[in-house]
Design a protein around this motif. Structure first.
Motif, PDB file in Angstrom:
ATOM      1  N   TYR A 119       0.851  -1.176   0.000  1.00 40.51           N
ATOM      2  CA  TYR A 119       0.000   0.000   0.000  1.00 40.51           C
ATOM      3  C   TYR A 119       0.891   1.232   0.000  1.00 40.51           C
ATOM      4  O   TYR A 119       1.712   1.411   0.888  1.00 40.51           O
ATOM      5  N   PHE A 120       0.714   2.067  -1.003  1.00 36.89           N
ATOM      6  CA  PHE A 120       1.587   3.212  -1.201  1.00 36.89           C
ATOM      7  C   PHE A 120       0.991   4.522  -0.689  1.00 36.89           C
ATOM      8  O   PHE A 120       1.582   5.581  -0.869  1.00 36.89           O
ATOM      9  N   THR A 121      -0.146   4.474  -0.042  1.00 40.17           N
ATOM     10  CA  THR A 121      -0.818   5.697   0.403  1.00 40.17           C
ATOM     11  C   THR A 121       0.101   6.558   1.275  1.00 40.17           C
ATOM     12  O   THR A 121       0.228   7.758   1.048  1.00 40.17           O
ATOM     13  N   GLY A 122       0.717   5.960   2.260  1.00 37.14           N
ATOM     14  CA  GLY A 122       1.593   6.714   3.159  1.00 37.14           C
ATOM     15  C   GLY A 122       2.778   7.332   2.443  1.00 37.14           C
ATOM     16  O   GLY A 122       3.149   8.485   2.698  1.00 37.14           O
ATOM     17  N   ILE A 123       3.371   6.588   1.532  1.00 41.48           N
ATOM     18  CA  ILE A 123       4.520   7.089   0.775  1.00 41.48           C
ATOM     19  C   ILE A 123       4.101   8.240  -0.139  1.00 41.48           C
ATOM     20  O   ILE A 123       4.796   9.251  -0.247  1.00 41.48           O
ATOM     21  N   ILE A 124       2.953   8.092  -0.786  1.00 44.82           N
ATOM     22  CA  ILE A 124       2.455   9.155  -1.672  1.00 44.82           C
ATOM     23  C   ILE A 124       2.189  10.420  -0.877  1.00 44.82           C
ATOM     24  O   ILE A 124       2.573  11.523  -1.286  1.00 44.82           O
ATOM     25  N   ILE A 125       1.556  10.282   0.283  1.00 48.18           N
ATOM     26  CA  ILE A 125       1.274  11.447   1.122  1.00 48.18           C
ATOM     27  C   ILE A 125       2.584  12.073   1.609  1.00 48.18           C
ATOM     28  O   ILE A 125       2.723  13.303   1.626  1.00 48.18           O
ATOM     29  N   ILE A 173     -13.504  15.985   1.181  1.00 49.46           N
ATOM     30  CA  ILE A 173     -12.935  15.178   0.101  1.00 49.46           C
ATOM     31  C   ILE A 173     -12.859  13.732   0.567  1.00 49.46           C
ATOM     32  O   ILE A 173     -12.218  13.426   1.577  1.00 49.46           O
ATOM     33  N   GLU A 174     -13.497  12.850  -0.172  1.00 53.71           N
ATOM     34  CA  GLU A 174     -13.600  11.450   0.229  1.00 53.71           C
ATOM     35  C   GLU A 174     -12.302  10.682   0.009  1.00 53.71           C
ATOM     36  O   GLU A 174     -11.936   9.827   0.807  1.00 53.71           O
ATOM     37  N   ASN A 175     -11.580  10.981  -1.055  1.00 47.31           N
ATOM     38  CA  ASN A 175     -10.346  10.284  -1.373  1.00 47.31           C
ATOM     39  C   ASN A 175      -9.284  10.618  -0.327  1.00 47.31           C
ATOM     40  O   ASN A 175      -8.960  11.787  -0.103  1.00 47.31           O
ATOM     41  N   THR A 176      -8.729   9.597   0.298  1.00 44.03           N
ATOM     42  CA  THR A 176      -7.782   9.790   1.396  1.00 44.03           C
ATOM     43  C   THR A 176      -6.540  10.565   0.972  1.00 44.03           C
ATOM     44  O   THR A 176      -6.112  11.490   1.666  1.00 44.03           O
ATOM     45  N   ILE A 177      -5.969  10.189  -0.148  1.00 39.61           N
ATOM     46  CA  ILE A 177      -4.725  10.836  -0.589  1.00 39.61           C
ATOM     47  C   ILE A 177      -4.978  12.304  -0.924  1.00 39.61           C
ATOM     48  O   ILE A 177      -4.239  13.183  -0.467  1.00 39.61           O
ATOM     49  N   ILE A 178      -6.002  12.567  -1.694  1.00 42.14           N
ATOM     50  CA  ILE A 178      -6.287  13.954  -2.087  1.00 42.14           C
ATOM     51  C   ILE A 178      -6.655  14.782  -0.864  1.00 42.14           C
ATOM     52  O   ILE A 178      -6.192  15.918  -0.709  1.00 42.14           O
ATOM     53  N   SER A 179      -7.455  14.224   0.026  1.00 44.19           N
ATOM     54  CA  SER A 179      -7.829  14.941   1.248  1.00 44.19           C
ATOM     55  C   SER A 179      -6.592  15.277   2.080  1.00 44.19           C
ATOM     56  O   SER A 179      -6.454  16.390   2.580  1.00 44.19           O
ATOM     57  N   ALA A 180      -5.692  14.325   2.216  1.00 49.06           N
ATOM     58  CA  ALA A 180      -4.469  14.553   2.988  1.00 49.06           C
ATOM     59  C   ALA A 180      -3.593  15.617   2.339  1.00 49.06           C
ATOM     60  O   ALA A 180      -3.054  16.497   3.027  1.00 49.06           O
ATOM     61  N   VAL A 181      -3.455  15.558   1.031  1.00 55.19           N
ATOM     62  CA  VAL A 181      -2.617  16.537   0.326  1.00 55.19           C
ATOM     63  C   VAL A 181      -3.212  17.941   0.442  1.00 55.19           C
ATOM     64  O   VAL A 181      -2.495  18.914   0.692  1.00 55.19           O
ATOM     65  N   VAL A 182      -4.522  18.051   0.299  1.00 57.45           N
ATOM     66  CA  VAL A 182      -5.174  19.361   0.441  1.00 57.45           C
ATOM     67  C   VAL A 182      -5.027  19.858   1.882  1.00 57.45           C
ATOM     68  O   VAL A 182      -4.765  21.047   2.117  1.00 57.45           O
ATOM     69  N   GLY A 183      -5.158  18.962   2.850  1.00 56.90           N
ATOM     70  CA  GLY A 183      -4.960  19.344   4.246  1.00 56.90           C
ATOM     71  C   GLY A 183      -3.541  19.796   4.533  1.00 56.90           C
ATOM     72  O   GLY A 183      -3.319  20.784   5.238  1.00 56.90           O
TER      73      GLY A 183
END
Length: 112
Positions: free
Chosen positions: A19-25, A69-79
Motif C-alpha cells: 500500500y503506497f498511500t503513506g509514501i504518496i502522502i 474530500i472522500e479520497n484519502t490521498i487527495i484529502s491529505a494533500v489538500v490538508g
C-alpha cells in the motif's frame, strides 16, 4: 494463520499487497513544503508581510475543503497544503526578520 518472520510471504500465508498511500502522502508533503518555501520568500520580497491574510484564507479554505474530500490521498494533500499555508504566515514574519538581519536581500523598489 502461521506468521513466520523468517519465511517468505507465501510460506507464511501473507498477502503480497503493498500500500503506497503513506509514501504518496509523504512525497506530496515534502513537495508542498518545498513549494511554500520560495513562495514565502518571494511574497516577502515583493509585498512584505501584508499578504498574510491571503495565506490565512487559503489555509482555512484548504483545511475545510479537506473535510469534504472522500479520497484519502487527495484529502491529505489538500490538508497538508492548507497547514503549510497557515505555517507560512509565521514564516512570512520570520522572513521579514531575516531580511532585516541581512540574511536575505531587500527589494530596492519597495517602501519599508
Amino acid at each position: 494463520m502461521n506468521y513466520c518472520y523468517l519465511c517468505t510471504p507465501k510460506e507464511a500465508n501473507i498477502d503480497e499487497k503493498m500500500y503506497f498511500t503513506g509514501i504518496i502522502i509523504a512525497i506530496c508533503t515534502f513537495l508542498t513544503i518545498g513549494i511554500w518555501h520560495p513562495i514565502v520568500i518571494k511574497t516577502e520580497y515583493y509585498w512584505g508581510t501584508r499578504p498574510w491574510i491571503v495565506y490565512l484564507l487559503i489555509g482555512l479554505a484548504s483545511l475545510v475543503a479537506a473535510l469534504f474530500i472522500e479520497n484519502t490521498i487527495i484529502s491529505a494533500v489538500v490538508g497538508v497544503f492548507g497547514a503549510s499555508a497557515l505555517w507560512g504566515i509565521g514564516e512570512l514574519f520570520q522572513q521579514k526578520k531575516r531580511v532585516e538581519k541581512g540574511w536575505f536581500p531587500k527589494n530596492p523598489n519597495r517602501r519599508y
